[in-house]
Motif scaffolding. Sequence first.
Motif, PDB file in Angstrom:
ATOM      1  N   UNK A  84     156.064  47.886  64.361  1.00 28.32           N
ATOM      2  CA  UNK A  84     157.195  47.381  63.585  1.00 28.32           C
ATOM      3  C   UNK A  84     156.776  47.053  62.151  1.00 28.32           C
ATOM      4  N   UNK A  85     155.588  46.507  61.983  1.00 28.94           N
ATOM      5  CA  UNK A  85     155.077  46.195  60.642  1.00 28.94           C
ATOM      6  C   UNK A  85     155.002  47.465  59.793  1.00 28.94           C
ATOM      7  N   UNK A  86     154.503  48.530  60.370  1.00 28.85           N
ATOM      8  CA  UNK A  86     154.424  49.787  59.623  1.00 28.85           C
ATOM      9  C   UNK A  86     155.808  50.293  59.233  1.00 28.85           C
ATOM     10  N   UNK A  87     156.760  50.197  60.134  1.00 29.98           N
ATOM     11  CA  UNK A  87     158.124  50.641  59.824  1.00 29.98           C
ATOM     12  C   UNK A  87     158.691  49.815  58.675  1.00 29.98           C
ATOM     13  N   UNK A  88     158.553  48.503  58.737  1.00 31.04           N
ATOM     14  CA  UNK A  88     159.076  47.644  57.668  1.00 31.04           C
ATOM     15  C   UNK A  88     158.331  47.861  56.357  1.00 31.04           C
ATOM     16  N   UNK A  89     157.031  48.088  56.427  1.00 30.18           N
ATOM     17  CA  UNK A  89     156.255  48.317  55.202  1.00 30.18           C
ATOM     18  C   UNK A  89     156.673  49.610  54.520  1.00 30.18           C
ATOM     19  N   UNK A  90     156.876  50.654  55.292  1.00 29.56           N
ATOM     20  CA  UNK A  90     157.344  51.923  54.718  1.00 29.56           C
ATOM     21  C   UNK A  90     158.715  51.726  54.077  1.00 29.56           C
ATOM     22  N   UNK A  91     159.603  51.037  54.774  1.00 25.44           N
ATOM     23  CA  UNK A  91     160.933  50.775  54.233  1.00 25.44           C
ATOM     24  C   UNK A  91     160.853  49.999  52.918  1.00 25.44           C
ATOM     25  N   UNK A  92     160.079  48.917  52.892  1.00 24.87           N
ATOM     26  CA  UNK A  92     159.953  48.105  51.675  1.00 24.87           C
ATOM     27  C   UNK A  92     159.353  48.915  50.529  1.00 24.87           C
ATOM     28  N   UNK A  93     158.350  49.700  50.820  1.00 20.83           N
ATOM     29  CA  UNK A  93     157.709  50.498  49.783  1.00 20.83           C
ATOM     30  C   UNK A  93     158.702  51.492  49.186  1.00 20.83           C
ATOM     31  N   UNK A  94     159.472  52.128  50.029  1.00 19.44           N
ATOM     32  CA  UNK A  94     160.488  53.071  49.539  1.00 19.44           C
ATOM     33  C   UNK A  94     161.500  52.339  48.667  1.00 19.44           C
ATOM     34  N   UNK A  95     161.952  51.180  49.119  1.00 12.63           N
ATOM     35  CA  UNK A  95     162.956  50.433  48.360  1.00 12.63           C
ATOM     36  C   UNK A  95     162.405  49.922  47.028  1.00 12.63           C
ATOM     37  N   UNK A  96     161.156  49.488  47.009  1.00 15.72           N
ATOM     38  CA  UNK A  96     160.573  48.979  45.770  1.00 15.72           C
ATOM     39  C   UNK A  96     160.235  50.083  44.781  1.00 15.72           C
ATOM     40  N   UNK A  97     160.111  51.296  45.257  1.00 17.38           N
ATOM     41  CA  UNK A  97     159.778  52.390  44.354  1.00 17.38           C
ATOM     42  C   UNK A  97     161.005  53.209  43.957  1.00 17.38           C
ATOM     43  N   UNK A  98     162.166  52.772  44.382  1.00 13.51           N
ATOM     44  CA  UNK A  98     163.402  53.496  44.059  1.00 13.51           C
ATOM     45  C   UNK A  98     163.724  53.422  42.573  1.00 13.51           C
ATOM     46  N   UNK A  99     164.563  54.333  42.170  1.00 14.87           N
ATOM     47  CA  UNK A  99     164.973  54.440  40.783  1.00 14.87           C
ATOM     48  C   UNK A  99     165.660  53.161  40.295  1.00 14.87           C
ATOM     49  N   UNK A 100     166.496  52.530  41.120  1.00 14.97           N
ATOM     50  CA  UNK A 100     167.204  51.315  40.723  1.00 14.97           C
ATOM     51  C   UNK A 100     166.227  50.224  40.308  1.00 14.97           C
ATOM     52  N   UNK A 101     165.169  50.074  41.093  1.00 12.94           N
ATOM     53  CA  UNK A 101     164.180  49.049  40.805  1.00 12.94           C
ATOM     54  C   UNK A 101     163.488  49.339  39.494  1.00 12.94           C
ATOM     55  N   UNK A 102     163.140  50.596  39.265  1.00 13.22           N
ATOM     56  CA  UNK A 102     162.449  50.979  38.036  1.00 13.22           C
ATOM     57  C   UNK A 102     163.360  50.845  36.831  1.00 13.22           C
ATOM     58  N   UNK A 103     164.640  51.195  36.978  1.00 19.43           N
ATOM     59  CA  UNK A 103     165.573  51.068  35.865  1.00 19.43           C
ATOM     60  C   UNK A 103     165.749  49.610  35.465  1.00 19.43           C
TER      61      UNK A 103
END
Length: 133
Positions: free
Chosen positions: A109-128
Amino acid sequence: MPYKLIRKFLIKLLVVALLLMLLTPFIVEKAKWTITPYWPWIIVFLTVVSIVVYCLVWKFKSKNDHKKFANFYMILSIVRPMTYLAILLVYALCNKHDGKRFMVTFLVFYLIFTVFETIQLSKKDFKEKEENA
């Protein structure tokens, strides 16, 4: 803080948590795996931690001090896994009969949540938002 982006993150995170809650029993039954009976609480725990961490990341990000943000994120990247490791070890020592199952379940479960968080933090919205802040 960009509440619209945080709300989008929360909705996506809750969908992931709900999918895990719904799919885990079926996957476990089909694969004939044995997991800890506390797996729903692991999902709840990781969901709450993800929400807190995401809000803290945005708080540091909105201060527009890249050095403090980098320091915070690096510390977070070390403290969080170490805290999880401590939780796993304490549980395994206190509950020897369920220790291995708890560890494996938690780590999956930790790996699933970590992948999800990493994807969300690296999204275009966050960078913009970072560039516009």
